[in-house]
Every structure is written in C-alpha cells, then in structure tokens.
Motif scaffolding. Sequence first.
Motif, PDB file in Angstrom:
ATOM      1  N   ASP A   1      21.081  81.401  66.865  1.00  0.00           N
ATOM      2  CA  ASP A   1      20.423  82.695  66.984  1.00  0.00           C
ATOM      3  C   ASP A   1      19.197  82.576  67.891  1.00  0.00           C
ATOM      4  O   ASP A   1      18.946  83.433  68.747  1.00  0.00           O
ATOM      5  N   ARG A   2      18.446  81.500  67.751  1.00  0.00           N
ATOM      6  CA  ARG A   2      17.270  81.243  68.580  1.00  0.00           C
ATOM      7  C   ARG A   2      17.678  81.082  70.056  1.00  0.00           C
ATOM      8  O   ARG A   2      17.031  81.607  70.954  1.00  0.00           O
ATOM      9  N   SER A   3      18.791  80.400  70.299  1.00  0.00           N
ATOM     10  CA  SER A   3      19.273  80.203  71.669  1.00  0.00           C
ATOM     11  C   SER A   3      19.674  81.526  72.312  1.00  0.00           C
ATOM     12  O   SER A   3      19.351  81.793  73.469  1.00  0.00           O
ATOM     13  N   TYR A   4      20.382  82.367  71.549  1.00  0.00           N
ATOM     14  CA  TYR A   4      20.781  83.676  72.084  1.00  0.00           C
ATOM     15  C   TYR A   4      19.562  84.572  72.302  1.00  0.00           C
ATOM     16  O   TYR A   4      19.491  85.301  73.291  1.00  0.00           O
ATOM     17  N   GLY A   5      18.601  84.521  71.398  1.00  0.00           N
ATOM     18  CA  GLY A   5      17.383  85.304  71.582  1.00  0.00           C
ATOM     19  C   GLY A   5      16.620  84.890  72.819  1.00  0.00           C
ATOM     20  O   GLY A   5      16.152  85.738  73.595  1.00  0.00           O
ATOM     21  N   THR A   6      16.506  83.598  73.020  1.00  0.00           N
ATOM     22  CA  THR A   6      15.803  83.090  74.193  1.00  0.00           C
ATOM     23  C   THR A   6      16.573  83.430  75.465  1.00  0.00           C
ATOM     24  O   THR A   6      15.971  83.785  76.487  1.00  0.00           O
ATOM     25  N   ALA A   7      17.892  83.353  75.409  1.00  0.00           N
ATOM     26  CA  ALA A   7      18.719  83.759  76.550  1.00  0.00           C
ATOM     27  C   ALA A   7      18.471  85.228  76.871  1.00  0.00           C
ATOM     28  O   ALA A   7      18.333  85.609  78.043  1.00  0.00           O
ATOM     29  N   GLY A   8      18.398  86.057  75.843  1.00  0.00           N
ATOM     30  CA  GLY A   8      18.121  87.481  76.050  1.00  0.00           C
ATOM     31  C   GLY A   8      16.775  87.728  76.691  1.00  0.00           C
ATOM     32  O   GLY A   8      16.629  88.604  77.555  1.00  0.00           O
ATOM     33  N   MET A   9      15.763  86.957  76.282  1.00  0.00           N
ATOM     34  CA  MET A   9      14.440  87.099  76.900  1.00  0.00           C
ATOM     35  C   MET A   9      14.480  86.679  78.365  1.00  0.00           C
ATOM     36  O   MET A   9      13.888  87.346  79.220  1.00  0.00           O
TER      37      MET A   9
ATOM     38  N   ILE B   1      17.077  86.664  80.379  1.00  0.00           N
ATOM     39  CA  ILE B   1      17.826  87.675  81.133  1.00  0.00           C
ATOM     40  C   ILE B   1      16.967  88.921  81.327  1.00  0.00           C
ATOM     41  O   ILE B   1      16.929  89.490  82.417  1.00  0.00           O
ATOM     42  N   GLY B   2      16.262  89.337  80.294  1.00  0.00           N
ATOM     43  CA  GLY B   2      15.359  90.480  80.423  1.00  0.00           C
ATOM     44  C   GLY B   2      14.295  90.248  81.478  1.00  0.00           C
ATOM     45  O   GLY B   2      13.979  91.138  82.270  1.00  0.00           O
ATOM     46  N   LEU B   3      13.757  89.055  81.505  1.00  0.00           N
ATOM     47  CA  LEU B   3      12.736  88.706  82.489  1.00  0.00           C
ATOM     48  C   LEU B   3      13.289  88.805  83.906  1.00  0.00           C
ATOM     49  O   LEU B   3      12.652  89.365  84.803  1.00  0.00           O
ATOM     50  N   VAL B   4      14.496  88.309  84.112  1.00  0.00           N
ATOM     51  CA  VAL B   4      15.125  88.372  85.435  1.00  0.00           C
ATOM     52  C   VAL B   4      15.442  89.819  85.814  1.00  0.00           C
ATOM     53  O   VAL B   4      15.170  90.255  86.929  1.00  0.00           O
TER      54      VAL B   4
ATOM     55  N   LEU C   1      16.629  79.885  86.557  1.00  0.00           N
ATOM     56  CA  LEU C   1      17.123  80.718  87.653  1.00  0.00           C
ATOM     57  C   LEU C   1      18.494  80.270  88.127  1.00  0.00           C
ATOM     58  O   LEU C   1      19.343  81.101  88.460  1.00  0.00           O
ATOM     59  N   GLU C   2      18.724  78.984  88.127  1.00  0.00           N
ATOM     60  CA  GLU C   2      20.035  78.460  88.506  1.00  0.00           C
ATOM     61  C   GLU C   2      21.091  78.893  87.497  1.00  0.00           C
ATOM     62  O   GLU C   2      22.180  79.325  87.877  1.00  0.00           O
ATOM     63  N   GLN C   3      20.771  78.791  86.215  1.00  0.00           N
ATOM     64  CA  GLN C   3      21.709  79.180  85.164  1.00  0.00           C
ATOM     65  C   GLN C   3      22.024  80.678  85.201  1.00  0.00           C
ATOM     66  O   GLN C   3      23.122  81.093  84.861  1.00  0.00           O
ATOM     67  N   LEU C   4      21.055  81.465  85.614  1.00  0.00           N
ATOM     68  CA  LEU C   4      21.224  82.919  85.614  1.00  0.00           C
ATOM     69  C   LEU C   4      21.603  83.483  86.988  1.00  0.00           C
ATOM     70  O   LEU C   4      21.613  84.703  87.167  1.00  0.00           O
ATOM     71  N   GLN C   5      21.907  82.630  87.916  1.00  0.00           N
ATOM     72  CA  GLN C   5      22.274  83.050  89.275  1.00  0.00           C
ATOM     73  C   GLN C   5      23.423  84.048  89.257  1.00  0.00           C
ATOM     74  O   GLN C   5      23.467  84.975  90.056  1.00  0.00           O
ATOM     75  N   ALA C   6      24.368  83.898  88.334  1.00  0.00           N
ATOM     76  CA  ALA C   6      25.542  84.780  88.269  1.00  0.00           C
ATOM     77  C   ALA C   6      25.150  86.245  87.986  1.00  0.00           C
ATOM     78  O   ALA C   6      25.893  87.153  88.344  1.00  0.00           O
ATOM     79  N   LEU C   7      23.982  86.476  87.393  1.00  0.00           N
ATOM     80  CA  LEU C   7      23.539  87.845  87.144  1.00  0.00           C
ATOM     81  C   LEU C   7      23.383  88.623  88.449  1.00  0.00           C
ATOM     82  O   LEU C   7      23.609  89.829  88.498  1.00  0.00           O
ATOM     83  N   ARG C   8      22.984  87.949  89.479  1.00  0.00           N
ATOM     84  CA  ARG C   8      22.736  88.606  90.762  1.00  0.00           C
ATOM     85  C   ARG C   8      24.024  89.136  91.398  1.00  0.00           C
ATOM     86  O   ARG C   8      23.980  89.983  92.264  1.00  0.00           O
TER      87      ARG C   8
END
Length: 175
Positions: free
Chosen positions: A11-19, A21-24, A166-173
């Motif tokens: 749950d902590r990992s998903y919450g942090t992932a959400g933060m 992603i929100g930041l990006v 940023l590398e992990q979230l590159q696919a969002l772009r």
Amino acid sequence: MEQLRYKDDTDRSYGTAGMAIGLVIYDGDDLLAEINLDAPAGREMITMTPDFYFAGSPVMSARAAWNQMVKNYNIAVGMLVGNVMCRHLVGRHAALPADVREALRSLAHEEGAESCQLDEDEIDSIFEKAVRYMNRVFSHRGVQSVAHDFATALAARRSMSRLDVLEQLQALRML
C-alpha cells in the motif's frame, strides 16, 4: 485520519507511486529530490528540493511569491490525491470511499488555509479539480500499468533518485 494510513508495504509503494505520478503530471518533477520508502519516522518518503518549500524572496514581488506558493499547493494537493487514488484504483481495484475523500478534503483545507491563506471556496475548487483529474488519470489502463510497474520497482529497490523516478515514469509521457 486512520482511513489514510498505509495498510502495508505494498500500500505504501502504491501511495508513493501515486505521489510521484501526481508530481510528474502537475509538472513538478523538477522539485523532486528523491524517494525513500524506508525514511525514518518524522521524515517524508518523498524528499522535495528547497524550491518546493519556497517562502519568498526580497527580489520577487509579493504577487509572484504568492503565485508560486499557490502553484506548489496545487502540486501538493495533486500528490496527496494521487497517493490515495493510486492506492485504491490501482492497488486495490476499488473506488475511493467517501470517508477517505472527506479526510483528503480536510487535509487540503488545512494546508490551503495555512500555506496560502486561501478561502474555503478556492480550496474546494482546487481539491475537486484534483480529484476529478486524478480519477481520470488512475482509471486509464496505461497509467495503471505504469503505476503498477513503478510501485513494484520501488518496493524492490526501496529508494530512487530523481533521475531513477523520471526514468521509471518515462512511459507516462507517451500516454
């Protein structure tokens, strides 16, 4: 605020992932310093650069300083809502419960009144916009896949630098 507590490490990992992603999504990724799931008590899992905590400058107009504080408040609300939306929509495959939404609203009101002296209507507008936006974001299958992969990688690595995030979230772009 019991309903906002993390249930477990996943749950902590998903919450942090959400933060993250929100930041990006809110174009605040330049304000990120690092993420550490094992941050000691009293420290945040997401460490921001000093610019995020901007309090003003003698060479900056009062209007420009206030605008920057409101921008950072918007980012903070986006991260807060992203945390909970990711945990529920991606991690648990469940809608956001009403009591959790109200707990989020309460936190948004506290921070908005304290950090920017916003009135209730302004805070509600920012909050509702963030909830609608993040609900659409985390309901998207592509974002869910990115969030799942990010949460899994973060749980395994325990910490990431800004560049790692940023590398992990590159696919969002590309979505």
